[in-house]
Design a protein around this motif. Structure first.
Motif, PDB file in Angstrom:
ATOM      1  N   HIS A 134      -9.706 -16.560 -17.390  1.00  0.00           N
ATOM      2  CA  HIS A 134      -9.480 -15.134 -17.236  1.00  0.00           C
ATOM      3  C   HIS A 134     -10.420 -14.610 -16.157  1.00  0.00           C
ATOM      4  N   TRP A 135      -9.842 -14.081 -15.076  1.00  0.00           N
ATOM      5  CA  TRP A 135     -10.637 -13.723 -13.911  1.00  0.00           C
ATOM      6  C   TRP A 135     -10.999 -12.242 -13.922  1.00  0.00           C
ATOM      7  N   PRO A 136     -12.114 -11.876 -13.254  1.00  0.00           N
ATOM      8  CA  PRO A 136     -12.400 -10.455 -13.036  1.00  0.00           C
ATOM      9  C   PRO A 136     -11.354  -9.852 -12.101  1.00  0.00           C
ATOM     10  N   VAL A 137     -11.414  -8.552 -11.904  1.00  0.00           N
ATOM     11  CA  VAL A 137     -10.389  -7.853 -11.124  1.00  0.00           C
ATOM     12  C   VAL A 137     -10.268  -8.472  -9.726  1.00  0.00           C
ATOM     13  N   ALA A 138      -9.047  -8.861  -9.368  1.00  0.00           N
ATOM     14  CA  ALA A 138      -8.798  -9.513  -8.077  1.00  0.00           C
ATOM     15  C   ALA A 138      -7.438  -9.044  -7.546  1.00  0.00           C
ATOM     16  N   HIS A 139      -6.432  -9.896  -7.586  1.00  0.00           N
ATOM     17  CA  HIS A 139      -5.079  -9.449  -7.232  1.00  0.00           C
ATOM     18  C   HIS A 139      -4.656  -8.287  -8.119  1.00  0.00           C
ATOM     19  N   SER A 140      -4.972  -8.397  -9.409  1.00  0.00           N
ATOM     20  CA  SER A 140      -4.673  -7.350 -10.384  1.00  0.00           C
ATOM     21  C   SER A 140      -5.857  -7.233 -11.337  1.00  0.00           C
ATOM     22  N   THR A 141      -5.688  -6.455 -12.373  1.00  0.00           N
ATOM     23  CA  THR A 141      -6.739  -6.320 -13.386  1.00  0.00           C
ATOM     24  C   THR A 141      -6.583  -7.334 -14.502  1.00  0.00           C
ATOM     25  N   SER A 142      -5.606  -8.244 -14.392  1.00  0.00           N
ATOM     26  CA  SER A 142      -5.305  -9.141 -15.520  1.00  0.00           C
ATOM     27  C   SER A 142      -4.933 -10.540 -15.075  1.00  0.00           C
ATOM     28  N   ASP A 143      -5.593 -11.056 -14.028  1.00  0.00           N
ATOM     29  CA  ASP A 143      -5.249 -12.364 -13.476  1.00  0.00           C
ATOM     30  C   ASP A 143      -5.748 -13.509 -14.354  1.00  0.00           C
ATOM     31  N   PHE A 180      -0.436 -16.626  -2.683  1.00  0.00           N
ATOM     32  CA  PHE A 180       0.913 -16.356  -2.193  1.00  0.00           C
ATOM     33  C   PHE A 180       1.237 -17.326  -1.064  1.00  0.00           C
ATOM     34  N   ASP A 181       2.520 -17.661  -0.940  1.00  0.00           N
ATOM     35  CA  ASP A 181       3.019 -18.404   0.217  1.00  0.00           C
ATOM     36  C   ASP A 181       4.236 -17.647   0.753  1.00  0.00           C
ATOM     37  N   ARG A 182       4.317 -17.457   2.059  1.00  0.00           N
ATOM     38  CA  ARG A 182       5.400 -16.738   2.735  1.00  0.00           C
ATOM     39  C   ARG A 182       5.383 -15.252   2.395  1.00  0.00           C
ATOM     40  N   HIS A 183       5.482 -14.893   1.137  1.00  0.00           N
ATOM     41  CA  HIS A 183       5.424 -13.502   0.687  1.00  0.00           C
ATOM     42  C   HIS A 183       4.026 -12.949   0.960  1.00  0.00           C
ATOM     43  N   VAL A 184       3.929 -11.823   1.652  1.00  0.00           N
ATOM     44  CA  VAL A 184       2.616 -11.253   1.954  1.00  0.00           C
ATOM     45  C   VAL A 184       1.853 -11.000   0.650  1.00  0.00           C
ATOM     46  N   PRO A 185       0.559 -11.318   0.585  1.00  0.00           N
ATOM     47  CA  PRO A 185      -0.212 -11.006  -0.612  1.00  0.00           C
ATOM     48  C   PRO A 185      -0.140  -9.518  -0.949  1.00  0.00           C
ATOM     49  N   VAL A 186      -0.145  -9.228  -2.243  1.00  0.00           N
ATOM     50  CA  VAL A 186      -0.048  -7.843  -2.718  1.00  0.00           C
ATOM     51  C   VAL A 186      -1.340  -7.494  -3.453  1.00  0.00           C
ATOM     52  N   LEU A 187      -2.012  -6.451  -2.993  1.00  0.00           N
ATOM     53  CA  LEU A 187      -3.306  -6.049  -3.548  1.00  0.00           C
ATOM     54  C   LEU A 187      -3.114  -4.910  -4.541  1.00  0.00           C
ATOM     55  N   LEU A 219     -10.118  -5.854  -3.477  1.00  0.00           N
ATOM     56  CA  LEU A 219     -10.155  -6.718  -2.298  1.00  0.00           C
ATOM     57  C   LEU A 219     -11.368  -7.642  -2.346  1.00  0.00           C
ATOM     58  N   SER A 220     -12.551  -7.087  -2.584  1.00  0.00           N
ATOM     59  CA  SER A 220     -13.755  -7.919  -2.633  1.00  0.00           C
ATOM     60  C   SER A 220     -13.703  -8.877  -3.808  1.00  0.00           C
ATOM     61  N   GLY A 221     -13.164  -8.408  -4.927  1.00  0.00           N
ATOM     62  CA  GLY A 221     -13.037  -9.272  -6.092  1.00  0.00           C
ATOM     63  C   GLY A 221     -12.112 -10.441  -5.837  1.00  0.00           C
ATOM     64  N   TRP A 222     -11.014 -10.195  -5.145  1.00  0.00           N
ATOM     65  CA  TRP A 222     -10.049 -11.257  -4.858  1.00  0.00           C
ATOM     66  C   TRP A 222     -10.661 -12.305  -3.944  1.00  0.00           C
ATOM     67  N   LEU A 223     -11.380 -11.874  -2.933  1.00  0.00           N
ATOM     68  CA  LEU A 223     -12.022 -12.840  -2.040  1.00  0.00           C
ATOM     69  C   LEU A 223     -13.016 -13.719  -2.794  1.00  0.00           C
ATOM     70  N   GLN A 224     -13.750 -13.136  -3.723  1.00  0.00           N
ATOM     71  CA  GLN A 224     -14.703 -13.913  -4.516  1.00  0.00           C
ATOM     72  C   GLN A 224     -13.976 -14.897  -5.421  1.00  0.00           C
ATOM     73  N   VAL A 225     -12.911 -14.444  -6.035  1.00  0.00           N
ATOM     74  CA  VAL A 225     -12.150 -15.326  -6.925  1.00  0.00           C
ATOM     75  C   VAL A 225     -11.542 -16.487  -6.148  1.00  0.00           C
ATOM     76  N   LEU A 226     -11.036 -16.228  -4.948  1.00  0.00           N
ATOM     77  CA  LEU A 226     -10.478 -17.317  -4.137  1.00  0.00           C
ATOM     78  C   LEU A 226     -11.522 -18.400  -3.874  1.00  0.00           C
ATOM     79  N   ALA A 227     -12.754 -17.988  -3.620  1.00  0.00           N
ATOM     80  CA  ALA A 227     -13.822 -18.969  -3.396  1.00  0.00           C
ATOM     81  C   ALA A 227     -14.053 -19.809  -4.651  1.00  0.00           C
ATOM     82  N   GLU A 228     -13.991 -19.183  -5.798  1.00  0.00           N
ATOM     83  CA  GLU A 228     -14.195 -19.918  -7.051  1.00  0.00           C
ATOM     84  C   GLU A 228     -13.020 -20.817  -7.371  1.00  0.00           C
ATOM     85  N   VAL A 229     -11.820 -20.376  -7.058  1.00  0.00           N
ATOM     86  CA  VAL A 229     -10.640 -21.229  -7.237  1.00  0.00           C
ATOM     87  C   VAL A 229     -10.757 -22.463  -6.354  1.00  0.00           C
ATOM     88  N   GLU A 230     -11.197 -22.280  -5.134  1.00  0.00           N
ATOM     89  CA  GLU A 230     -11.391 -23.405  -4.211  1.00  0.00           C
ATOM     90  C   GLU A 230     -12.411 -24.394  -4.772  1.00  0.00           C
TER      91      GLU A 230
END
Length: 345
Positions: free
Chosen positions: A214-223, A241-248, A252-263
């Motif tokens: 369960h992630w902190p707020v990123a793409h949504s409040t319930s990722d 996302f692939d092809r489809h533009v990411p939807v925020l 924004l800052s939370g999503w970037l942090q989560v992407l680093a942790e997913v990686e």
């Protein structure tokens, strides 16, 4: 395999009808199906206070359902259209998946209408007759969860982020109205959110354990993401996302942090919420990060220059306009969310 259907029509609009699957009552033969049908009361098969007229039950041979791809041992994905919801796709615009264990099956996301959920249920049943124990919802957006009632009606436990239930109740009225308009009343008939959501960190399917994060707020409040350690597969929901533009719709800052942790999780393969059914981690994460970083950079430049939101939004993120589908639909909205967030840092 044979299945039972119920006839639903909108009250006051008899031209809007469809046959709805009564999930969980499949039989091996038509004779068994007919005997079961005769023992049931149609009034018990659907909510009579939801604006429907409920009539007779019928048996039919189960159709094939949605298309599937087995991306790893026991892991199947259906690829949704990269498009806006419309009558042609019935809301089938998100990637859906399921994982087969020794004892049971877990489903990841359910599609953008009950009709899509039914077609997905049929596809799962074409692969395995094991019990479906869990439906895991990766976040609150309707293209991923409006098919959930099919599974809930069949006794499947619905699981999600701790914030999901509240987020859904806050938005369900607007989501239902919007998606019914976009998909069309006929295709959307029977879609509802009359199910409860519980929280789990781990699901044992027998011979394989799924880890839910369960992630902190990123793409949504319930990722939420689903990790299958047996194959190194990560269902990322709309964190990727692939092809489809990411939807925020979160941070924004939370999503970037989560992407680093997913990686840092180092998955062998990633199933994104939209686009390709399976991706290499680098190919999945880097384009999303590049787009989000551009949103951040352009927004900060606008704020530093003292531009008002209305003047800044048309320019934020535009260098990526040729890299994504549906860019014109979502980028201005993304820029507005980014500006609002960073303005008050």
């Amino acid at each position: 395999m044979y299945e039972i259907l119920i006839s639903l029509c909108l009250l006051g609009d008899p031209g809007v009808c469809r046959q709805q699957l009564v999930a969980g009552l499949e039989t091996a033969t038509e004779h068994q199906c007919d005997a079961l049908r005769q023992s049931l009361d149609p009034e018990d098969m659907a909510a009579t206070d939801a604006g429907y007229r409920v009539s007779g039950l019928a048996c039919q041979r189960s159709p094939a359902g949605l298309s599937l791809q087995e991306i790893a041992d026991g892991i199947y994905v259906h690829t949704g259209d990269v498009s806006e919801p419309n009558p042609g796709n019935r809301g089938d615009i998100a990637n859906l998946g399921f994982v087969v264990g020794d004892r049971s099956i877990a489903v990841i996301d359910a599609g953008g209408s009950r009709a899509v959920g039914e077609a997905f249920y049929r596809a799962i049943r074409s692969v395995s007759s094991l019990p479906i124990s869990h439906l895991i919802l990766t976040h609150v957006h309707p293209d991923h969860l409006f098919g959930a009632s099919v599974f809930a009606d069949a006794g499947v436990k619905v699981v999600g982020h701790p914030n999901l239930e509240r987020a859904l109740r806050d938005r369900e009225e607007a989501y239902l109205l919007t998606f019914e308009t976009e998909v069309g009343r006929g295709a959307f008939l029977g879609t509802g959110t009359d199910f409860s959501v519980t929280t789990q960190d781990q699901i044992d399917l027998g011979g394989r354990i799924l880890e839910l994060r369960h992630w902190p707020v990123a793409h949504s409040t319930s990722d939420l993401t689903v990790w299958d350690g047996l194959t190194g597969t990560l269902f990322a929901g709309d964190l990727v996302f692939d092809r489809h533009v990411p939807v925020l719709d979160g941070s924004l800052s939370g999503w970037l942090q989560v992407l680093a942790e997913v990686e840092d999780m180092k998955p062998e393969r990633i199933v994104p919420g939209h686009g390709a059914p399976v991706m290499r981690p680098d190919a999945a994460i880097e384009p999303v990060r590049t787009y989000l970083e551009l949103l951040e950079t352009d927004t900060r430049r606008s704020l530093d220059a003292g531009r008002r939101m209305s003047d800044a939004v048309p320019h934020i993120g535009m260098q990526q306009s040729s890299e994504w589908e549906l860019f014109d639909v979502y980028n201005a909205r993304n820029a507005t969310v980014a500006y609002t967030e960073l303005e008050w840092e």
